[in-house]
Design an enzyme around this catalytic site. Structure first.
Site: not given
Ligand code: FDA
Length: 325
Positions: A144, A194
């Site tokens: 990560d 990733r």
């Molecule tokens: P965005 O934040 O724009 O959200 C899009 C939509 O997704 C929202 O409108 C909501 O509907 C839904 N959503 C997102 N987060 C939610 C939550 N917590 N609860 C409910 N709904 C939510 N970061 C990092 O810094 N280092 C890492 O190693 C990782 N590893 C990682 C692995 C995996 C498999 C995922 C999916 C994510 C990570 N992350 C991470 C976290 C990533 O950086 C980010 O903070 C979150 O995925 C939220 O961003 P989105 O891309 O979902 O978009």
């Protein structure tokens, strides 16, 4: 350029995010939250269990539903060698249990949990123990990415591990300005990335500070990774970016076995299902363990509406306790 009006509109949201991320680093709050029974039902949405025995059935259920998994043994910012060694032991036991249970021997870890703050060599040796355990079952381990002060060290430790065993991947955050160059250098060595947006509150000197800029960079890096054919993991719940990914792969004839989507346990289960139904590979990041506090707070920070959800659950739980007295 963002207008002044837009800046003012986004300011409270950004402040809430910064506040929650800063609270995620408070050890005293972590101790309080972990002991409180009130937080349990809400945390259970994002964390598969406090022990491996509790998490395994949740992982098996995801597998039965057709989803792949990567397991995170929760923990970070470790400052004692003993705790880092305990974390390594837990990972080794988890990898063995996953393999014995016919589940994906795929794990995700944080280098600050492996003792990065204690010493680079100590951390590398710990990581290599996990890499060896994963190699023994033909599994996969992902490093990560934490805040920007750890990026160089994480990439360096990853490079050494990846030379020893290719099924070791790393994470790139579209929030960071440096990520475009990092993606190019990782693609050049065929590394497994990733791609996520980034969960930390980073300064403007190193990171894009608006959602629009972070999303635009995600879209650019995602396209580059898909075209480079390096089996990227597209980690996002953002429907617009997911639609863009499917548009790219469909228009360019990129096979569904050339990349995967990844999402977090308990987040957007509807989207997880929808992608699966369309024939895409979806891997769920499944955290388990007692040290859930910082992970959980980052999940709250990502979606401020989750704070309301948590407060409602706490009020309900407290009401239930009072009535039961
Ligand atoms: P965005 O934040 O724009 O959200 C899009 C939509 O997704 C929202 O409108 C909501 O509907 C839904 N959503 C997102 N987060 C939610 C939550 N917590 N609860 C409910 N709904 C939510 N970061 C990092 O810094 N280092 C890492 O190693 C990782 N590893 C990682 C692995 C995996 C498999 C995922 C999916 C994510 C990570 N992350 C991470 C976290 C990533 O950086 C980010 O903070 C979150 O995925 C939220 O961003 P989105 O891309 O979902 O978009």
């Amino acid at each position: 350029m963002m207008s002044l009006v837009e800046n003012v509109r986004l300011a409270p949201q950004r402040t809430m995010r910064s506040l929650l991320i800063s609270l995620s680093q408070r050890r005293s709050l972590a101790r309080l939250a972990v002991r409180s029974p009130l937080t349990r039902p809400v945390v259970a949405r994002f964390v598969a269990g406090e022990t491996l025995d509790l998490a395994l059935p949740a992982i098996a259920a995801l597998k039965r539903a057709g989803l792949h998994t990567t397991v995170d043994v929760l923990g970070e910012s470790v400052t004692s060698p003993e705790l880092a060694t305990t974390a390594v032991d837990r990972y080794v036991a988890t990898i063995a249990a996953l393999s014995e249970g016919g589940l994906d021997p795929n794990v995700s870890l944080k280098l600050t949990q492996m003792g990065l703050a204690i010493g680079r060599d100590f951390c590398q040796a710990n990581v290599m123990r996990i890499v060896e355990a994963v190699r023994g079952v033909n599994g996969f381990v992902r490093f990560d990415m934490e805040d920007h002060t750890q990026t160089d060290a994480t990439l360096e430790v990853w490079r050494v591990a990846q030379d020893a065993y290719p099924q070791v991947g790393v994470v790139i955050q579209s929030a960071l300005r440096r990520s475009s160059a990092d993606v190019d250098s990782i693609i050049a060595v065929g590394g497994r990335i990733r791609l996520c947006k980034g969960a930390y509150d980073e300064p403007g000197s190193v990171a894009y500070r608006t959602k629009a800029a972070v999303d635009a960079n995600y879209a650019r890096l995602m396209e580059r990774l898909l075209l480079a054919d390096v089996y990227p993991a597209l980690a996002t719940h953002d429907p617009k970016l997911i639609a863009k990914a499917t548009e790219i792969v469909e228009s360019r004839g990129i096979g569904r076995d050339r990349f995967e989507f990844q999402m977090l346990y308990g987040v957007r289960r509807d989207l997880q299902r929808a992608l699966l139904d369309r024939g895409y590979t979806v891997r769920i990041y499944v955290p388990y363990g007692q040290e859930w506090y910082p992970y959980f707070m980052r999940r709250l920070a990502e979606r401020p509406a989750n704070v309301g959800f948590m407060l409602r659950a706490i009020v309900k739980e407290e009401g239930r306790r009072i009535r039961a007295k």
